[in-house]
Design an enzyme around this catalytic site. Structure first.
Site, PDB file in Angstrom:
ATOM      1  N   VAL A  82       0.857  -1.195   0.000  1.00 30.26           N
ATOM      2  CA  VAL A  82       0.000   0.000   0.000  1.00 30.26           C
ATOM      3  C   VAL A  82       0.891   1.242   0.000  1.00 30.26           C
ATOM      4  CG1 VAL A  82      -1.823   1.250   1.192  1.00 30.26           C
ATOM      5  CG2 VAL A  82      -1.748  -1.264   1.330  1.00 30.26           C
ATOM      6  N   LYS A  83       0.712   2.059  -1.014  1.00 32.39           N
ATOM      7  CA  LYS A  83       1.532   3.258  -1.151  1.00 32.39           C
ATOM      8  C   LYS A  83       0.760   4.449  -0.588  1.00 32.39           C
ATOM      9  CE  LYS A  83       4.700   4.954  -4.690  1.00 32.39           C
ATOM     10  NZ  LYS A  83       4.879   5.096  -6.141  1.00 32.39           N
ATOM     11  N   LEU A  84       1.392   5.140   0.361  1.00 36.32           N
ATOM     12  CA  LEU A  84       0.724   6.241   1.071  1.00 36.32           C
ATOM     13  C   LEU A  84       1.534   7.525   0.937  1.00 36.32           C
ATOM     14  CD1 LEU A  84      -0.049   4.423   4.466  1.00 36.32           C
ATOM     15  CD2 LEU A  84      -1.665   4.867   2.605  1.00 36.32           C
TER      16      LEU A  84
END
Ligand code: G3P
Length: 216
Positions: A82-84
């Site tokens: 998950v890229k935040l």
């Protein structure tokens, strides 16, 4: 340093995966736009080829939204990272998702202090954008070196993804600077293998072998 492709074009992933050196892939909304395809389809097809970590970015700006989008993305595959974004809300979502065992890549990192915050939020990966740092006449490679020293000094487990790589010297220097991973466009990947002395040497060996065959 592990080698990732920074792309949402499945054919590019297929080409480089065939080399047997590809450890993962990163995507972002701009790359998804360039692919002209549906986000989830692209991520699934890339994972099929890479069989390793593939970063997929959330678009929500609030913590609850990021957590919920992140969990949805993780339903696609265990390989989804998950890229935040680098915001207070992103840090909070990073802490919540990593506490539940989801890998997170914190993106758009431009300073050592941002990286320290990301590491303290439990980020699996930290992505300094070295090319964009160079673009504003600062030293992107020094940022990678500083982050690596900070992680090692304080025994923090996050891994550095050297991102916004633009050319082969970035790859060369990022590997020496201690980046755990380098992610790059296919064009840069293709340039890594090229060397004029390799081409010239191969041509000579091939022509000499043609002559030597007469004596075999
Ligand atoms: O990995 C980040 C990358 O997609 C950004 O690259 O060249 O747009 O700065 P660039």
């Amino acid at each position: 340093m592990h080698l990732y492709l920074d792309t949402a074009i499945v054919e590019e992933v297929r080409e480089i995966a065939a080399w047997g050196v590809l450890s993962g892939c990163t995507t972002n909304p701009s790359l998804i736009l360039a692919s002209g395809r549906k986000f989830e389809d692209v991520i699934s097809e890339i994972i099929e080829l890479v069989k390793g970590p593939v970063s997929a970015e959330v678009t929500a700006m609030d913590t609850a939204g990021m957590i919920s989008q992140g969990k949805e993305l993780r339903k696609i595959s265990n390989h989804v990272v998950v890229k935040l974004p680098t915001t207070p809300q992103g840090l909070a979502a990073c802490r919540a998702l990593t506490d539940e065992g989801h890998p997170v890549n914190m993106t758009l990192c431009f300073s050592m202090n941002q990286a320290l915050l990301m590491a303290r939020a439990g980020a699996t990966y930290i992505s300094p954008f070295l090319g964009r740092v160079d673009d504003i006449s600062w030293d992107g490679m020094q940022l990678i070196k500083d982050i690596r020293m900070m992680l090692d000094t304080h025994d923090l487990k996050s891994q550095i993804i050297a991102a916004s790589i633009r050319h082969p010297m970035h790859v060369h220097q990022a590997a020496l600077a201690g980046a755990h991973i380098g992610t790059m466009p296919v064009k840069t990947f293709q340039m890594l293998i090229k060397h004029p002395l390799t081409d010239a040497g191969l041509e000579k060996f091939n022509s000499d072998w043609e002559k030597a065959k007469k004596n075999q």
